[in-house]
Design an enzyme around this catalytic site. Structure first.
Site, short mmCIF file in Angstrom:
data_model
loop_
_atom_site.label_atom_id
_atom_site.label_comp_id
_atom_site.label_asym_id
_atom_site.label_seq_id
_atom_site.Cartn_x
_atom_site.Cartn_y
_atom_site.Cartn_z
N CYS A 115 0.82 -1.23 0.00
CA CYS A 115 0.00 0.00 0.00
C CYS A 115 0.85 1.27 0.00
CB CYS A 115 -0.95 0.00 1.18
SG CYS A 115 -2.10 -1.38 1.11
N HIS A 263 -3.78 7.09 1.15
CA HIS A 263 -4.01 5.76 0.58
C HIS A 263 -5.40 5.32 0.99
CE1 HIS A 263 -4.10 1.56 -0.06
NE2 HIS A 263 -3.95 1.26 1.21
N ASN A 293 -10.04 -0.82 -1.84
CA ASN A 293 -8.62 -0.57 -1.59
C ASN A 293 -7.83 -1.19 -2.75
OD1 ASN A 293 -5.93 -0.81 -0.76
ND2 ASN A 293 -6.45 -1.25 1.37
N1 COA Z 1 -19.38 -9.30 6.12
C1 COA Z 1 -20.07 -9.58 7.23
N2 COA Z 1 -19.48 -9.91 8.40
C2 COA Z 1 -18.14 -9.94 8.42
C3 COA Z 1 -17.37 -9.67 7.28
C4 COA Z 1 -18.04 -9.34 6.10
N3 COA Z 1 -17.40 -9.05 4.96
N4 COA Z 1 -16.07 -9.78 7.62
C5 COA Z 1 -16.02 -10.13 8.90
N5 COA Z 1 -17.28 -10.22 9.40
C6 COA Z 1 -17.69 -10.57 10.76
C7 COA Z 1 -16.64 -11.34 11.51
O1 COA Z 1 -16.72 -12.71 11.20
C8 COA Z 1 -17.01 -11.04 12.93
O2 COA Z 1 -18.09 -11.85 13.30
P1 COA Z 1 -18.22 -12.44 14.79
O3 COA Z 1 -18.32 -11.21 15.68
O4 COA Z 1 -19.43 -13.25 14.74
O5 COA Z 1 -16.96 -13.21 15.02
C9 COA Z 1 -17.50 -9.61 12.87
O6 COA Z 1 -17.84 -9.36 11.49
C10 COA Z 1 -16.46 -8.60 13.31
O7 COA Z 1 -15.23 -8.93 12.69
P2 COA Z 1 -13.96 -8.09 12.89
O8 COA Z 1 -12.87 -8.65 12.05
O9 COA Z 1 -13.73 -7.93 14.36
O10 COA Z 1 -14.46 -6.70 12.28
P3 COA Z 1 -13.78 -5.30 12.37
O11 COA Z 1 -14.69 -4.38 13.04
O12 COA Z 1 -12.36 -5.36 12.81
O13 COA Z 1 -13.78 -4.89 10.84
C11 COA Z 1 -12.19 -4.68 9.06
C12 COA Z 1 -12.99 -5.64 9.94
C13 COA Z 1 -11.31 -5.51 8.16
C14 COA Z 1 -13.16 -3.88 8.21
C15 COA Z 1 -11.39 -3.72 9.96
O14 COA Z 1 -10.64 -4.44 10.91
C16 COA Z 1 -10.46 -2.87 9.17
O15 COA Z 1 -10.88 -2.04 8.40
N6 COA Z 1 -9.15 -3.04 9.37
C17 COA Z 1 -8.15 -2.31 8.63
C18 COA Z 1 -8.08 -2.93 7.30
C19 COA Z 1 -7.26 -2.14 6.36
O16 COA Z 1 -7.34 -0.94 6.32
N7 COA Z 1 -6.49 -2.86 5.58
C20 COA Z 1 -5.71 -2.29 4.59
C21 COA Z 1 -4.50 -1.67 5.15
S1 COA Z 1 -3.57 -1.08 3.89
#
Ligand code: COA
Length: 336
Positions: A115, A263, A293
């Site tokens: 990224c 980004h 992204n």
């Molecule tokens: N749709 C529906 N539910 C989803 C899902 C999706 N696409 N992806 C995950 N879930 C569920 C999980 O299974 C979890 O369920 P549970 O509570 O029953 O176990 C719940 O949603 C929460 O998951 P979690 O991973 O804790 O969610 P989060 O709030 O951390 O959000 C991201 C996930 C990835 C959106 C978030 O962590 C994020 O944006 N992180 C940074 C990612 C990023 O910027 N990456 C690029 C960097 S360059």
């Protein structure tokens, strides 16, 4: 010493739009969850067999950037290509761009900083131009994520976020050192390398023959892995730090920023940064809603759209910032 200036920008995204509702047909997800957590409404995915690859999209973006720069391909002295999704394991896409654009036998460098790849790329290009070694450098960021994503419920936390596309910039020598790229700031923290990674196939890990021999349906080693919350927490801290570092190096304040182009990792990350620096909506450019992204391509796509919409004008202070896998992060402070 010279400065380097961005004199041309271009982008290309595949035509195939994949909405959140489209994803909910192949995995257990929904539009509300995706928009609430990431801000993404849709992304583009290449259609296999249609001819779009990381290289070909980079070439299309580059052609636009070259034309807008008002230069000829033969004026390009060096190529920098940033991607985590190259067409081939080797050689990298830089040489394929040299071939496909019919550029003379200039050097071509591949950047593997995910990224942050585009910022690393323009930083390298900037140094070559500053030193007087090269005059015009083509910098490309391009990604095809869709071929490598797990499009089942197992992969949903990663797969809904990433999209395909390409952006390109021409950096050119600027004699007035108060203009152009004022400084770039690069960092890494390999301690967290595996937190956002794709481990196989790799020569130090599992090669293709191992994956085939194991034939394990639960094998996730060749799928992207992301510790989402850990990435999020690190991203907001590092984004902030590296923007402050860039501003300080140029004796600027947050109030001096005309446009921040972060980004496009996650709209929530951009909004956190906007709030932290007290920036108004028109001081931050976001288009993650439309493309997801796109990793190394996200900044050049966003910068191109910002420029096309008249959001970047001569004399503006433009700040680029990125954080991603590695972990790596960086910023660029530009006087447009
Ligand atoms: N749709 C529906 N539910 C989803 C899902 C999706 N696409 N992806 C995950 N879930 C569920 C999980 O299974 C979890 O369920 P549970 O509570 O029953 O176990 C719940 O949603 C929460 O998951 P979690 O991973 O804790 O969610 P989060 O709030 O951390 O959000 C991201 C996930 C990835 C959106 C978030 O962590 C994020 O944006 N992180 C940074 C990612 C990023 O910027 N990456 C690029 C960097 S360059």
């Amino acid at each position: 010493m010279y400065n380097s200036k961005i004199i041309g920008l271009g982008h290309y995204v595949p035509e195939n739009v994949v909405t959140n509702d489209d994803l909910s047909k192949v995995m257990d997800t929904n539009d509300e969850w995706i928009q609430e957590r990431t801000g993404i409404k849709e992304r583009r995915h290449v259609v296999k067999g249609d001819g779009d690859t990381t290289t070909s999209m980079g070439v299309k973006a580059a052609k636009v950037a070259i034309e807008r720069a008002g230069i000829d391909k033969d004026d390009i002295d060096f190529i920098v290509f940033a991607t985590l999704s190259p067409d081939y394991y080797f050689p990298g896409p830089g040489v394929l761009v040299q071939r496909d654009l019919g550029i003379k036998t200039v050097g071509a460098l591949d950047v593997r900083n995910q990224c942050s790849g585009f910022i690393y790329g323009i930083s390298v290009a900037d140094q070559y131009i500053k030193s007087g070694m090269y005059k015009n450098i083509l910098v490309i960021g391009s990604e095809v994520h869709s071929h490598g994503l797990d499009m089942t419920t197992r992969g949903r936390a990663v797969s809904v976020i990433f999209g395909d596309g390409a952006g390109a910039a021409i950096l050119s020598r600027e004699e007035d050192t108060s203009k152009g790229i004022l400084s770039t700031h690069l960092h890494s923290e390999g301690q967290h390398a595996e937190e956002l990674s794709l481990l196989a196939p790799g020569m130090g890990n599992r090669w293709v023959s191992d994956i085939i021999a194991d034939n394990d349906p639960n094998d996730e080693s060749y799928l992207p892995h992301m510790n989402g919350q850990f990435v999020f927490k690190n991203a907001v801290v590092r984004f902030s730090e590296v923007i402050v570092e860039g501003l300080k190096a140029n004796k600027l304040e947050a109030t001096d920023i005309d446009l921040l182009v972060p980004h496009q990792a996650n709209l929530r990350i951009s909004q956190f940064i906007q709030k932290k620096f007290g920036l108004k909506d028109d001081q931050v450019f976001n288009n993650i809603m439309n493309y997801g992204n796109t990793t190394a391509a996200s900044i050049p796509i966003a910068l191109t759209e910002a420029w096309e919409q008249g959001r970047v004008k001569e004399g503006d202070t433009v700040v680029l910032a990125a954080f991603g896998s590695g972990f790596t992060w960086g910023s660029a402070i530009i006087k447009w």
